[in-house]
Design a protein around this motif. Structure first.
Motif, PDB file in Angstrom:
ATOM      1  N   PRO A 182       1.000  -1.146  -0.154  1.00  0.00           N
ATOM      2  CA  PRO A 182       0.106   0.020  -0.129  1.00  0.00           C
ATOM      3  C   PRO A 182       0.778   1.312  -0.212  1.00  0.00           C
ATOM      4  CG  PRO A 182      -0.084  -1.294   2.297  1.00  0.00           C
ATOM      5  CD  PRO A 182       0.533  -1.937   1.255  1.00  0.00           C
ATOM      6  N   ILE A 183       2.003   1.042   0.549  1.00  0.00           N
ATOM      7  CA  ILE A 183       2.790   2.513   0.635  1.00  0.00           C
ATOM      8  C   ILE A 183       4.208   2.253  -0.084  1.00  0.00           C
ATOM      9  CG2 ILE A 183       3.966   4.251   2.001  1.00  0.00           C
ATOM     10  CD1 ILE A 183       1.704   3.418   4.250  1.00  0.00           C
ATOM     11  N   LEU A 184       4.480   3.149  -0.902  1.00  0.00           N
ATOM     12  CA  LEU A 184       5.903   2.934  -1.732  1.00  0.00           C
ATOM     13  C   LEU A 184       6.571   4.285  -1.815  1.00  0.00           C
ATOM     14  CD1 LEU A 184       7.740   1.368  -3.585  1.00  0.00           C
ATOM     15  CD2 LEU A 184       6.405   2.052  -5.605  1.00  0.00           C
ATOM     16  N   LEU A 185       7.822   3.890  -1.433  1.00  0.00           N
ATOM     17  CA  LEU A 185       8.583   5.189  -1.185  1.00  0.00           C
ATOM     18  C   LEU A 185       9.597   5.077  -2.461  1.00  0.00           C
ATOM     19  CD1 LEU A 185       9.167   5.830   2.442  1.00  0.00           C
ATOM     20  CD2 LEU A 185       7.399   7.048   0.986  1.00  0.00           C
ATOM     21  N   LYS A 186       9.554   6.128  -3.444  1.00  0.00           N
ATOM     22  CA  LYS A 186      10.590   5.944  -4.427  1.00  0.00           C
ATOM     23  C   LYS A 186      11.623   7.368  -4.390  1.00  0.00           C
ATOM     24  CE  LYS A 186       9.037   4.495  -8.513  1.00  0.00           C
ATOM     25  NZ  LYS A 186       8.461   4.391  -9.602  1.00  0.00           N
ATOM     26  N   PRO A 187      12.891   6.998  -3.795  1.00  0.00           N
ATOM     27  CA  PRO A 187      13.924   7.849  -3.399  1.00  0.00           C
ATOM     28  C   PRO A 187      14.518   8.891  -4.845  1.00  0.00           C
ATOM     29  CG  PRO A 187      14.536   5.635  -2.595  1.00  0.00           C
ATOM     30  CD  PRO A 187      13.405   5.577  -3.555  1.00  0.00           C
ATOM     31  N   GLU A 188      14.219  10.185  -4.507  1.00  0.00           N
ATOM     32  CA  GLU A 188      14.634  10.926  -5.391  1.00  0.00           C
ATOM     33  C   GLU A 188      15.964  11.824  -5.274  1.00  0.00           C
ATOM     34  OE1 GLU A 188      10.206  12.411  -6.998  1.00  0.00           O
ATOM     35  OE2 GLU A 188      11.471  13.541  -5.589  1.00  0.00           O
ATOM     36  N   ALA A 189      16.191  11.802  -3.824  1.00  0.00           N
ATOM     37  CA  ALA A 189      17.316  12.582  -3.198  1.00  0.00           C
ATOM     38  C   ALA A 189      17.702  11.898  -1.770  1.00  0.00           C
ATOM     39  CB  ALA A 189      17.382  14.039  -2.964  1.00  0.00           C
ATOM     40  N   ASP A 190      18.635  12.308  -1.233  1.00  0.00           N
ATOM     41  CA  ASP A 190      18.967  11.641   0.059  1.00  0.00           C
ATOM     42  C   ASP A 190      18.114  11.764   1.105  1.00  0.00           C
ATOM     43  OD1 ASP A 190      21.422  10.775  -0.876  1.00  0.00           O
ATOM     44  OD2 ASP A 190      22.642  12.278  -0.090  1.00  0.00           O
ATOM     45  N   SER A 191      17.292  12.874   1.052  1.00  0.00           N
ATOM     46  CA  SER A 191      16.191  13.094   1.912  1.00  0.00           C
ATOM     47  C   SER A 191      14.917  13.548   1.522  1.00  0.00           C
ATOM     48  CB  SER A 191      16.696  14.225   2.935  1.00  0.00           C
ATOM     49  OG  SER A 191      16.843  15.410   2.099  1.00  0.00           O
ATOM     50  N   ARG A 192      14.644  12.634   0.285  1.00  0.00           N
ATOM     51  CA  ARG A 192      13.346  13.244  -0.162  1.00  0.00           C
ATOM     52  C   ARG A 192      13.026  12.020  -1.125  1.00  0.00           C
ATOM     53  NH1 ARG A 192      14.825  16.934  -3.768  1.00  0.00           N
ATOM     54  NH2 ARG A 192      14.779  15.634  -5.625  1.00  0.00           N
ATOM     55  N   SER A 193      11.567  11.530  -1.100  1.00  0.00           N
ATOM     56  CA  SER A 193      11.020  10.655  -2.061  1.00  0.00           C
ATOM     57  C   SER A 193       9.694  10.882  -2.486  1.00  0.00           C
ATOM     58  CB  SER A 193      11.164   9.272  -0.923  1.00  0.00           C
ATOM     59  OG  SER A 193      12.150   8.732  -0.607  1.00  0.00           O
ATOM     60  N   GLN A 194       9.313  10.090  -3.602  1.00  0.00           N
ATOM     61  CA  GLN A 194       7.963  10.313  -4.193  1.00  0.00           C
ATOM     62  C   GLN A 194       7.263   9.386  -3.267  1.00  0.00           C
ATOM     63  OE1 GLN A 194       6.238   8.452  -7.858  1.00  0.00           O
ATOM     64  NE2 GLN A 194       7.332  10.426  -8.467  1.00  0.00           N
ATOM     65  N   LEU A 195       6.179   9.770  -2.819  1.00  0.00           N
ATOM     66  CA  LEU A 195       5.150   9.064  -2.066  1.00  0.00           C
ATOM     67  C   LEU A 195       3.997   8.287  -2.988  1.00  0.00           C
ATOM     68  CD1 LEU A 195       3.877   7.902   0.704  1.00  0.00           C
ATOM     69  CD2 LEU A 195       2.825  10.104   0.823  1.00  0.00           C
ATOM     70  N   VAL A 196       4.044   7.004  -3.025  1.00  0.00           N
ATOM     71  CA  VAL A 196       2.965   6.498  -3.821  1.00  0.00           C
ATOM     72  C   VAL A 196       2.381   5.594  -2.641  1.00  0.00           C
ATOM     73  CG1 VAL A 196       2.359   4.592  -5.468  1.00  0.00           C
ATOM     74  CG2 VAL A 196       4.443   6.188  -5.708  1.00  0.00           C
ATOM     75  N   ALA A 197       0.977   5.913  -2.495  1.00  0.00           N
ATOM     76  CA  ALA A 197       0.016   5.495  -1.850  1.00  0.00           C
ATOM     77  C   ALA A 197      -1.148   4.785  -2.403  1.00  0.00           C
ATOM     78  CB  ALA A 197      -0.486   6.369  -0.550  1.00  0.00           C
ATOM     79  N   MET A 198      -1.371   3.591  -2.092  1.00  0.00           N
ATOM     80  CA  MET A 198      -2.551   2.892  -2.932  1.00  0.00           C
ATOM     81  C   MET A 198      -2.265   2.940  -4.388  1.00  0.00           C
ATOM     82  SD  MET A 198      -3.916   1.311  -0.172  1.00  0.00           S
ATOM     83  CE  MET A 198      -5.072   0.294  -1.083  1.00  0.00           C
ATOM     84  N   GLY A 199      -1.095   2.873  -4.764  1.00  0.00           N
ATOM     85  CA  GLY A 199      -0.929   2.802  -6.204  1.00  0.00           C
ATOM     86  C   GLY A 199      -0.820   4.135  -6.932  1.00  0.00           C
TER      87      GLY A 199
END
Length: 504
Positions: free
Chosen positions: A76-93
């Motif tokens: 249900p929750i996917l974090l896709k790292p963009e930088a050392d301290s920042r990620s794109q949040l994917v929730a429920m797809g």
């Protein structure tokens, strides 16, 4: 409600995802309807469910091992790292924006905003399946993060799941890791730990036996099994190209040499594994210009942060090597973000990915890309409509894969449509006039065996090699079965079933 079992680890990369895959296969072989579940995944490797939702690539593979289609509830929750301290949040797809590390670490945000996704998804799976195999993330003993936990012991407590704790002996210090993790969790959590699994062991297990007895004496938890270090089973890597599959010595005569550029934010790198396993190919990853060498085919892969990775290609000197490569009549493929880099310009006026409004691409395909707010995630059926160079002999070939991208790409006269949707309504890929440069938004193309054989054959012809024989058909199903056989041999699966209240 279905039964549950949870695999946690003493740290990252101890083999949780692989063993969950194996558990799914074992239970499926034994006649159970089984599904994987990971509350929160952090990875740039992702896949698409049949209904067009994005989840971690590992959960797609685990569902495949279980013999079912993946669903968004499995991750249900996917974090896709963009930088050392920042990620794109994917929730429920679905993409929900960008989240910073301190914001994600906030207990209130995790428990109030994200925790309902976790519990609702797990409950849904338990209603649908006999067994749900739950995977943790990192370690449950990260004491600085435990207050906001939504993926390890919080899930185990919610589901009252028996937990098996995995330690990686190949890294050294496995008994200290197991003991320390067990000591740092709470009494309530320790009561859920039903066994230790020692993974990646090399040598004679009899050498370990005194330690196995001692760790049980110290913790009251027995060792459920010792899994050997094996290299003859293929399951896609989850997190990093550090362990990505590479072929043998790349310079061997009589083979096509493929160099994949290991971008800093590379995504979905496992899609090149079929090339690495192809009998006619030697594949390697290039991380700096000095490693470039003299390949026959260069691949620019997908990227989570295309503009930053375009800057890397330029600043590292790899751009110059690519241009020299093309000047020498060699072939180049770009996939997703890699295709965007092949074009003239990449526009990001709304700052979706970068603070740069525009960056120049390599300009080897007459394309322009603009980032938009909506991410496209879909499974794709297409056909080849190009017939020169890399695509010679492939006209009309059907292919399948998936798309995950925020860019919209338009072509000008210098790029011809080379791949399109099955109904011909939209372009999926482009080629230059020579056919030696090809770009596409479709991931997993090389898992289409006829397409991979055709590409390898055409590159061999460009090199002046004899057309390679067709490679042996690859069976992912057979690989899952081998993994299950390893686990049955080296783990006490009767104890695992018993912990769930089931007979083996």
């Amino acid at each position: 409600m279905g039964k549950v079992v949870m695999l946690q680890g003493t740290g990252s990369s101890v083999g949780k995802s692989l063993l969950v895959t194996g558990f799914c296969r074992v239970f499926a072989q034994d006649g159970y309807m089984v599904a994987p579940f990971k509350a929160q995944n952090m990875s740039r490797n992702s896949g698409v469910t049949p209904d067009g939702l994005e989840i971690g690539r590992a959960q797609v593979a685990q569902a495949e091992a279980a013999g079912i289609e993946p669903s968004v509830e499995m991750n249900p929750i996917l974090l896709k790292p963009e930088a050392d301290s920042r990620s794109q949040l994917v929730a429920m797809g679905k993409m929900r924006g960008t989240i910073h590390s301190m914001q994600f670490a906030d207990r209130h945000h995790r428990r109030k905003v994200l925790w309902p996704y976790v519990t609702n998804s797990l409950d849904t799976l338990r209603r649908q399946y006999d067994i749900v195999v739950i995977e943790g993330a990192g370690s449950p003993a990260e004491i600085n993060l435990r207050a906001g936990d939504i993926v390890n012991m919080a899930v185990a407590l919610y589901a009252d799941a028996p937990v098996f704790l995995i330690g990686d002996i190949d890294k050294g210090g496995v008994f200290a890791s197991l003991y320390g993790t067990h000591a740092l969790i709470s009494d309530e959590e320790r009561n859920l730990v039903k066994g230790f699994i020692i993974n990646k062991f090399r040598g004679d297990v009899r050498l370990l036996e005194p330690g196995l007895d001692q760790i049980e004496g110290l913790t009251g938890v027995g060792v459920t099994g010792v899994v050997p270090y094996f290299t003859d089973v293929y399951v896609p890597e989850e997190d990093s190209p550090r362990e990505a599959r590479m072929s043998g010595f790349a310079g061997q005569d009589g083979h096509v040499e493929v160099a994949v550029v290991a971008l800093p934010h590379i995504a979905n790198f496992d899609e090149f594994d079929p090339l690495a396993m192809h009998d006619g190919v030697r594949l390697r990853y290039v991380r700096e210009a000095e490693e470039f060498g003299d390949p026959d085919l260069v691949v620019l892969p997908g990227s989570k942060v295309t503009i930053a990775d375009m800057d890397f290609v330029r600043d590292s000197g790899i751009e110059d090597r690519i241009r020299r490569h093309l000047w020498n009549g060699r072939a180049l493929i770009g996939v997703c973000g890699g295709m965007q880099m092949l074009g003239n310009t990449i526009y990001d006026p709304d700052g979706i990915e970068s603070d740069k409004a525009m960056v120049e691409g390599l300009g080897v395909l007459d394309l322009d890309t603009r980032f938009i707010g909506e991410k496209l995630t879909t499974r794709t059926e297409g056909r080849i409509v190009g017939e020169r160079g890399l695509l010679s002999g492939a006209l009309g070939m059907s292919v399948s894969g998936y798309e995950i991208h925020v860019g919209v790409t338009e072509s000008d006269e210098g790029a011809s449509r080379a791949m399109e949707t099955a109904d011909g309504s939209a372009a999926l890929g482009y080629a230059d006039r020579t056919g030696r440069v090809f770009g596409t938004y479709v991931h997993d193309l090389f898992k289409n065996k006829a397409f991979a054989d055709s590409i390898v054959g055409n590159v061999a012809r460009m090199k002046g090699l004899k057309q390679p024989d067709d490679s042996e058909p690859f069976s992912q199903e057979a690989e899952f079965d081998k993994l299950a056989a390893y686990l049955r041999k080296h783990l006490d699966m009767k104890a695992v079933y018993g912990a769930m209240g089931l007979s083996s």
